[in-house]
Design an enzyme around this catalytic site. Structure first.
Site, PDB file in Angstrom:
ATOM      1  N   SER A 150      -5.635  13.132 -16.067  1.00 30.98           N
ATOM      2  CA  SER A 150      -6.918  12.896 -16.743  1.00 30.98           C
ATOM      3  C   SER A 150      -7.465  14.175 -17.343  1.00 30.98           C
ATOM      4  CB  SER A 150      -7.924  12.344 -15.719  1.00 30.98           C
ATOM      5  OG  SER A 150      -9.229  12.403 -16.228  1.00 30.98           O
TER       6      SER A 150
ATOM      7  N   LYS B  89     -10.376   5.701  -9.000  1.00 32.16           N
ATOM      8  CA  LYS B  89     -10.693   6.504 -10.192  1.00 32.16           C
ATOM      9  C   LYS B  89     -12.173   6.552 -10.544  1.00 32.16           C
ATOM     10  CE  LYS B  89     -11.074   3.427 -13.869  1.00 32.16           C
ATOM     11  NZ  LYS B  89     -11.315   3.563 -15.297  1.00 32.16           N
TER      12      LYS B  89
ATOM     13  N   PHE C  71       0.375   4.963 -11.753  1.00 33.43           N
ATOM     14  CA  PHE C  71      -1.040   4.764 -12.121  1.00 33.43           C
ATOM     15  C   PHE C  71      -1.922   4.610 -10.888  1.00 33.43           C
ATOM     16  CE2 PHE C  71      -0.614   4.165 -16.622  1.00 33.43           C
ATOM     17  CZ  PHE C  71       0.579   3.493 -16.844  1.00 33.43           C
TER      18      PHE C  71
ATOM     19  N   ASP D 103     -21.425  14.856 -15.006  1.00 31.30           N
ATOM     20  CA  ASP D 103     -20.949  14.562 -16.362  1.00 31.30           C
ATOM     21  C   ASP D 103     -20.587  15.836 -17.119  1.00 31.30           C
ATOM     22  OD1 ASP D 103     -22.756  11.567 -17.424  1.00 31.30           O
ATOM     23  OD2 ASP D 103     -20.681  11.888 -16.835  1.00 31.30           O
TER      24      ASP D 103
ATOM     25  N   TYR E 169     -12.630  13.104  -7.378  1.00 40.35           N
ATOM     26  CA  TYR E 169     -11.650  12.367  -8.204  1.00 40.35           C
ATOM     27  C   TYR E 169     -10.883  13.353  -9.080  1.00 40.35           C
ATOM     28  CZ  TYR E 169      -9.911  10.052 -12.361  1.00 40.35           C
ATOM     29  OH  TYR E 169      -9.109   9.662 -13.404  1.00 40.35           O
TER      30      TYR E 169
ATOM     31  N   LEU F  95     -18.527   3.678 -19.680  1.00 39.83           N
ATOM     32  CA  LEU F  95     -19.419   3.333 -20.790  1.00 39.83           C
ATOM     33  C   LEU F  95     -19.097   2.002 -21.447  1.00 39.83           C
ATOM     34  CD1 LEU F  95     -21.726   4.109 -22.735  1.00 39.83           C
ATOM     35  CD2 LEU F  95     -19.994   5.177 -24.180  1.00 39.83           C
TER      36      LEU F  95
ATOM     37  N   ASP G 123       0.867  -1.182   0.000  1.00 33.45           N
ATOM     38  CA  ASP G 123       0.000   0.000   0.000  1.00 33.45           C
ATOM     39  C   ASP G 123       0.904   1.233   0.000  1.00 33.45           C
ATOM     40  OD1 ASP G 123      -2.778   1.128   2.127  1.00 33.45           O
ATOM     41  OD2 ASP G 123      -1.622   2.132   0.540  1.00 33.45           O
ATOM     42  N   LEU G 124       0.815   2.029  -1.036  1.00 35.23           N
ATOM     43  CA  LEU G 124       1.681   3.207  -1.161  1.00 35.23           C
ATOM     44  C   LEU G 124       1.466   4.207  -0.025  1.00 35.23           C
ATOM     45  CD1 LEU G 124       1.342   3.770  -5.009  1.00 35.23           C
ATOM     46  CD2 LEU G 124       3.440   3.069  -3.830  1.00 35.23           C
TER      47      LEU G 124
ATOM     48  N   LYS H 189      -6.740  14.712  -9.189  1.00 32.91           N
ATOM     49  CA  LYS H 189      -5.855  14.772 -10.363  1.00 32.91           C
ATOM     50  C   LYS H 189      -5.274  16.179 -10.502  1.00 32.91           C
ATOM     51  CE  LYS H 189      -6.024  10.548 -11.738  1.00 32.91           C
ATOM     52  NZ  LYS H 189      -4.834   9.678 -11.593  1.00 32.91           N
TER      53      LYS H 189
ATOM     54  N   TYR I  54      -5.122  11.598 -19.812  1.00 37.95           N
ATOM     55  CA  TYR I  54      -5.868  10.637 -20.642  1.00 37.95           C
ATOM     56  C   TYR I  54      -7.256  11.182 -20.919  1.00 37.95           C
ATOM     57  CZ  TYR I  54      -2.748   7.436 -18.058  1.00 37.95           C
ATOM     58  OH  TYR I  54      -1.688   6.819 -17.448  1.00 37.95           O
TER      59      TYR I  54
ATOM     60  N   ARG J 276     -26.442  12.084 -15.764  1.00 36.58           N
ATOM     61  CA  ARG J 276     -25.666  11.658 -14.595  1.00 36.58           C
ATOM     62  C   ARG J 276     -24.991  12.896 -14.001  1.00 36.58           C
ATOM     63  NH1 ARG J 276     -20.784   7.303 -15.256  1.00 36.58           N
ATOM     64  NH2 ARG J 276     -19.833   9.050 -16.406  1.00 36.58           N
TER      65      ARG J 276
HETATM   66  C1  WQD Z   1     -18.619   8.414 -20.623  1.00 38.41           C
HETATM   67  C2  WQD Z   1     -20.018   8.798 -21.097  1.00 38.41           C
HETATM   68  C3  WQD Z   1     -21.652   8.876 -19.349  1.00 38.41           C
HETATM   69  C4  WQD Z   1     -21.906   4.631 -18.438  1.00 38.41           C
HETATM   70  C5  WQD Z   1     -14.286   8.997 -16.432  1.00 38.41           C
HETATM   71  C6  WQD Z   1     -13.216   9.772 -15.719  1.00 38.41           C
HETATM   72  C7  WQD Z   1     -11.994   9.862 -16.588  1.00 38.41           C
HETATM   73  C8  WQD Z   1     -11.552   8.476 -16.918  1.00 38.41           C
HETATM   74  C9  WQD Z   1     -12.680   7.747 -17.667  1.00 38.41           C
HETATM   75  C10 WQD Z   1      -9.942   7.316 -15.547  1.00 38.41           C
HETATM   76  C11 WQD Z   1     -20.719   9.771 -20.135  1.00 38.41           C
HETATM   77  C12 WQD Z   1     -21.997   7.812 -20.386  1.00 38.41           C
HETATM   78  C13 WQD Z   1     -21.513   5.837 -19.005  1.00 38.41           C
HETATM   79  C14 WQD Z   1     -23.225   4.150 -18.652  1.00 38.41           C
HETATM   80  C15 WQD Z   1     -23.683   6.097 -19.992  1.00 38.41           C
HETATM   81  N1  WQD Z   1     -11.179   7.801 -15.717  1.00 38.41           N
HETATM   82  N2  WQD Z   1     -22.399   6.540 -19.768  1.00 38.41           N
HETATM   83  N3  WQD Z   1     -24.065   4.898 -19.425  1.00 38.41           N
HETATM   84  O1  WQD Z   1     -17.099   9.979 -16.995  1.00 38.41           O
HETATM   85  O2  WQD Z   1     -16.170  10.531 -19.318  1.00 38.41           O
HETATM   86  O3  WQD Z   1     -14.639   9.727 -17.556  1.00 38.41           O
HETATM   87  O4  WQD Z   1     -13.808   7.728 -16.802  1.00 38.41           O
HETATM   88  O5  WQD Z   1      -9.057   7.173 -16.320  1.00 38.41           O
HETATM   89  O6  WQD Z   1     -10.985  10.553 -15.881  1.00 38.41           O
HETATM   90  O7  WQD Z   1     -13.702  11.063 -15.478  1.00 38.41           O
HETATM   91  O8  WQD Z   1     -16.278   8.158 -18.564  1.00 38.41           O
HETATM   92  O9  WQD Z   1     -17.179   6.044 -19.382  1.00 38.41           O
HETATM   93  O10 WQD Z   1     -17.995   6.934 -17.136  1.00 38.41           O
HETATM   94  O11 WQD Z   1     -18.734   8.035 -19.248  1.00 38.41           O
HETATM   95  O12 WQD Z   1     -24.473   6.761 -20.680  1.00 38.41           O
HETATM   96  O13 WQD Z   1     -23.632   3.060 -18.161  1.00 38.41           O
HETATM   97  O14 WQD Z   1     -20.816   7.627 -21.132  1.00 38.41           O
HETATM   98  O15 WQD Z   1     -22.821   9.550 -18.916  1.00 38.41           O
HETATM   99  O16 WQD Z   1     -21.503  10.670 -20.889  1.00 38.41           O
HETATM  100  P1  WQD Z   1     -16.154   9.696 -18.099  1.00 38.41           P
HETATM  101  P2  WQD Z   1     -17.550   7.210 -18.538  1.00 38.41           P
END
Ligand code: WQD
Length: 351
Positions: free
Chosen positions: A126, A86, A82, A299, A151, A201, A59-60, A155, A178, A296
């Site tokens: 990010s 997140k 990494f 977002d 979160y 997603l 554990d860091l 960052k 990213y 959500r």
């Molecule tokens: C993308 C889009 C959701 C799930 C986050 C972090 C980012 C990185 C990636 C670490 C949004 C929509 C999602 C679902 C949906 N994290 N969605 N139904 O929030 O852009 O980024 O994750 O590396 O730093 O902020 O990614 O994939 O959660 O969402 O409609 O079941 O997909 O509303 O519009 P996000 P996400």
């Protein structure tokens, strides 16, 4: 052979970066406490590279245990960090755990970098640091706005801590912002293993398609975008991984412009949620079962990258397009189903 310490080497982006580093001639070790990842991907790393990754289950947040890893490996010449929590939604519910874990880990790691004068440090940041941008695509000079979640705040603070550390100790660092890393290694031997119901997603899409989730929700279709759903810059995890190798080589060749250079890691293509679903349906042949749900909280409406600096200065060339991302993600989901019993058992053991 240059030895690189990767923190979070058992995780999604960490494991893919370990593979890319080994394939590019680096010797790699990992620190991963397996609180959010199992050792399942270590097997895949060995099958792809022929090398057994040594992971220190530390554990860091425990400075003495972290320091002991550096004392045992005094030939480390670079660190890629990494390991962090997140999940945007979870960070809203548990802010203290996010600030404690993500920031205490980083500070302990930097104390070790200072103690052993390690010359190269790469940080997993990010696009979340941009918040809801006023103008897209975003460049590295786009304004950093108030984080939409704890979160995102970790960052932003992480970047500030590293910038000040690099200035004070003249230590070469790189911040990699990213966009949305998705997909899986083309061998289908490593990929993303969300613990519990996926928040992101693409794993939500693939788990719905395979039947793990009966129906997924599209969070909002009334945004001011071309089809009403949110716009993101999806980028293949292997492209992200290779950018880390390029970043280390850039630092080792002293090509850095400042002691703390920043790079956007996105494809430069904005894709809506509904377009991502259509691309998945096309490559998988599966009709996805989803409903349109309310927005959500937290977002961002639309964000995608201007990646010119990474392309020109790191020599970063995107290899995978959106269909490759969906195809490899789907192939990985099919493989995970074959190992479902083992993976569920390992996930159940996570504390
Ligand atoms: C993308 C889009 C959701 C799930 C986050 C972090 C980012 C990185 C990636 C670490 C949004 C929509 C999602 C679902 C949906 N994290 N969605 N139904 O929030 O852009 O980024 O994750 O590396 O730093 O902020 O990614 O994939 O959660 O969402 O409609 O079941 O997909 O509303 O519009 P996000 P996400």
């Amino acid at each position: 052979m240059q030895k690189i310490l990767v923190t979070g080497g058992c995780g999604f982006i960490g494991s893919h970066t370990v593979v890319d580093l080994i394939e590019n001639g680096f010797d790699v070790i990992s620190i991963d406490d397996n609180s959010r990842s199992t050792t399942y991907l270590l097997d895949g790393i060995e099958k792809i590279t022929g090398k057994k990754l040594k992971n220190y289950k530390v554990d860091l947040k425990n400075f003495d245990e972290t320091l002991a890893v550096f004392q045992e490996n005094e030939d480390i010449t670079g660190v890629i960090h990494f390991a962090a929590f997140k999940a945007v939604g979870e960070s809203v519910e548990k802010p203290l755990e996010y600030f404690e874990n993500n920031l205490f880990s980083l500070i302990n790691l930097l104390k070790c970098v200072r103690e052993f004068s390690i010359p190269n440090f790469v940080f997993s940041s990010s696009c979340t640091v941009y918040g809801n941008p006023d103008a897209i695509p975003v460049t590295e000079e786009s304004p950093i706005k108030k984080a939409e979640s704890p979160y995102g705040a970790t960052k932003q603070m992480g970047e500030d801590i590293i910038r000040e550390f690099a200035r004070a100790h003249n230590s070469k660092s790189i911040l990699l912002r990213y966009f949305n890393p998705v997909g899986a290694h083309p061998t289908t031997l490593i990929g993303e293993l969300p613990v519990g119901r996926p928040q992101n997603l693409v794993p939500a899409i693939t788990q719905t398609a395979i039947g793990k989730i009966p129906q997924m929700s599209v969070w909002g279709s009334d945004y001011d975008t071309r089809d009403g759903s949110c716009v993101r810059d999806y980028v293949h995890v292997c492209d992200i991984a290779h950018a880390h190798t390029l970043a280390l080589q850039y630092l080792m060749a002293n090509k850095n412009k400042t002691v703390c250079d920043v790079f956007n890691l996105g494809t430069g293509n904005g894709v809506t949620v509904l377009e991502a679903i259509k691309a998945f349906e096309k490559v998988s042949g599966v009709k996805l079962n989803y409903n349109i749900a309310p927005r959500r909280p937290g977002d961002v409406v639309a964000i995608y990258a201007n990646n010119d600096f990474a392309v020109q200065s790191l020599g970063w060339n995107i290899q995978y397009d959106l269909e490759d991302m969906m195809r490899t993600a789907w192939q990985w989901e099919l493989r995970v189903k074959e190992d479902e019993a083992l993976i569920s058992k390992q996930n159940a053991s996570l504390n």
